[in-house]
Write a protein that holds these residues in place. Structure first.
Motif, PDB file in Angstrom:
ATOM      1  N   PRO A 196       0.800  -1.241   0.000  1.00 31.21           N
ATOM      2  CA  PRO A 196       0.000   0.000   0.000  1.00 31.21           C
ATOM      3  C   PRO A 196       0.830   1.287   0.000  1.00 31.21           C
ATOM      4  O   PRO A 196       0.299   2.353  -0.283  1.00 31.21           O
ATOM      5  N   THR A 197       2.128   1.190   0.307  1.00 30.65           N
ATOM      6  CA  THR A 197       2.954   2.394   0.353  1.00 30.65           C
ATOM      7  C   THR A 197       3.334   2.888  -1.038  1.00 30.65           C
ATOM      8  O   THR A 197       3.818   4.015  -1.173  1.00 30.65           O
ATOM      9  N   GLY A 198       3.189   2.037  -2.051  1.00 24.40           N
ATOM     10  CA  GLY A 198       3.529   2.445  -3.409  1.00 24.40           C
ATOM     11  C   GLY A 198       4.957   2.186  -3.813  1.00 24.40           C
ATOM     12  O   GLY A 198       5.442   2.776  -4.794  1.00 24.40           O
ATOM     13  N   VAL A 199       5.661   1.298  -3.095  1.00 30.67           N
ATOM     14  CA  VAL A 199       7.018   0.950  -3.517  1.00 30.67           C
ATOM     15  C   VAL A 199       6.978   0.420  -4.948  1.00 30.67           C
ATOM     16  O   VAL A 199       5.987  -0.164  -5.383  1.00 30.67           O
ATOM     17  N   ASP A 200       8.066   0.625  -5.677  1.00 30.68           N
ATOM     18  CA  ASP A 200       8.107   0.246  -7.089  1.00 30.68           C
ATOM     19  C   ASP A 200       8.671  -1.147  -7.327  1.00 30.68           C
ATOM     20  O   ASP A 200       8.252  -1.835  -8.259  1.00 30.68           O
ATOM     21  N   VAL A 201       9.634  -1.526  -6.505  1.00 27.70           N
ATOM     22  CA  VAL A 201      10.374  -2.773  -6.727  1.00 27.70           C
ATOM     23  C   VAL A 201      10.645  -3.427  -5.382  1.00 27.70           C
ATOM     24  O   VAL A 201      10.982  -2.739  -4.411  1.00 27.70           O
ATOM     25  N   PHE A 202      10.508  -4.746  -5.326  1.00 23.04           N
ATOM     26  CA  PHE A 202      10.961  -5.499  -4.161  1.00 23.04           C
ATOM     27  C   PHE A 202      12.327  -6.098  -4.468  1.00 23.04           C
ATOM     28  O   PHE A 202      12.502  -6.775  -5.485  1.00 23.04           O
TER      29      PHE A 202
END
Length: 417
Positions: A196-202
């Motif tokens: 939900p935070t909107g990170v782009d890549v794990f």
């Protein structure tokens, strides 16, 4: 360059020649591209690839030069201190070295991962500090932002972690600064916490099993994943040997000093129960089948993982996880370029950087052929493939690795006491 099979970053095309000038690819076609007076390279039927991109490394002195000797012309650093980043970027701007993109220092809690190896460095304690933290990284030359959400649960040590609210503030600040945000996670629940935070890549596929609903959540969020399946190479196999030592084609370019390091790493202390690496492999398979972009990254120089060399192992891991060889190649070229906004590379196309690798073989059919690196060009200049082994750069990198390893061992001993 003529008489080549061309893998353009997504597929093998019908073209057989490329023309380079001024550090760029200026034409792709057939034998008609050859002109009188050209410097001519006969590819002898080999396969020409875009320069490979390792989407997850941590820098050592000399990493850009070592990576380039294995056909890796761009490395994405995911946590290094500013002085080393500057040194690597300067090296990568010259010949015979991979281009370097870096997060500089990653955002983590005081005492959080990876403090054992890198402390002291600036940390983040609350959402209110996110804006200043990101601004400082941009000032250091960061091209993306790294955040670490890692409790250490399940491992031999426990350490503090950022909370979700702070990660969310960092993501917002990073996006305002125009940076992609890469989040370190190792568990399915951690990934779900951060979606939900909107990170782009794990950075890392989870090491525990993703449910079908969680896989769909990855899809819905539009997040990409850097697989780092090569972490398994840090543990001896059933034969007691470290995996990289069995790759005979790469041994001469690895050099005796690095071979000895990898051998010693296989003899270090091991936990009583090793991770079940079949789980992350299955997660990667299911994420790929669901349409999640999966990128090739190694996490060098973790144990058993060597800059440049281990990207070839990572490609094999991706194929073992169900990727067709050509798709695995895309994960190390066009796929990573697209996710990280590297529009000037990752493909063999007029107008792009002349970062190229000539392979003896057909890696789009047999992925192990990537190890047969015949020649590398970085911005049109041919890379010296034999100049790193035995060099001052190699010695400096090995010294730094030894110092970092000793620091971790000392901290671990203090913890268990």
């Amino acid at each position: 360059m003529t008489n080549v099979r061309i893998f353009d970053g997504e597929r093998v095309t019908s073209d057989s020649a490329v023309r380079l000038r001024g550090g760029l690819i200026v034409a792709v076609g057939g034998p008609e591209l050859l002109e009188v007076g050209d410097e001519h390279v006969d590819g002898a039927g080999g396969t020409l690839l875009p320069g490979l991109i390792d989407a997850h490394v941590h820098l050592l002195s000399g990493t850009p030069k070592q990576a380039a000797t294995f056909g890796v012309t761009t490395v994405l650093d995911m946590f290094s201190k500013p002085g080393l980043v500057r040194e690597a970027m300067e090296q990568g701007a010259g010949p015979n070295a991979a281009d370097v993109r870096s997060s500089s220092i990653g955002a983590t809690a005081p005492g959080g991962h990876p403090s054992l190896m890198y402390a002291p460095f600036p940390c983040v304690t609350s959402p209110a500090e996110a804006e200043a933290f990101v601004a400082d990284r941009v000032a250091e030359g960061a091209t993306h932002l790294k955040v670490l959400y890692e409790s250490g649960s399940g491992g031999p040590m426990m350490w503090p972690s950022l909370d979700v609210a702070t990660v969310a503030a960092l993501v917002e600040a990073g996006h305002r600064a125009g940076l992609k945000v890469v989040a370190h996670v190792t568990t399915a629940q951690a990934a779900m916490d951060l979606l939900p935070t909107g990170v782009d890549v794990f950075a890392h596929v989870p090491f525990d099993r993703l449910s079908d609903e969680q896989v769909q959540a990855f899809v819905d969020a539009g997040v990409a994943v850097i697989a780092t399946l090569s972490i398994a190479d840090g543990f001896p196999g059933a034969d007691g040997q470290m995996a990289l030592l069995g790759e005979l084609t790469m041994r001469p370019r690895l050099g005796q000093a690095w071979l000895e390091v990898v051998k010693a790493q296989g003899q270090r202390w091991m936990p009583p129960e090793l991770p079940d690496f079949r789980v992350p492999v299955d997660n990667v398979r299911r994420l790929r089948e669901a349409g999640v972009p999966v990128l090739a990254g190694t996490d060098a120089p973790n144990p058993g993982i060597v800059p440049g060399a281990s990207l070839h192992r990572e490609l094999q891991h991706l194929v073992a996880a169900g990727f067709p060889p050509a798709e695995a190649l895309t994960a190390a070229t066009a796929g990573t370029a697209d996710v990280f906004g590297l529009a000037d590379r990752g493909r063999v196309r007029p107008g792009l950087r002349a970062d190229l690798v000539l392979i003896e073989g057909q890696p789009d059919r047999y992925i192990s052929d990537t190890q047969h690196v015949a020649a590398v060009w970085k911005q049109g200049e041919r890379v010296d493939l034999d100049g790193f082994v035995g060099s001052e750069d190699e010695a400096a990198g090995l010294t730094m690795l030894r110092e970092m390893t000793d620091k971790v061992i000392a901290a671990f001993k203090e913890y268990v006491q």
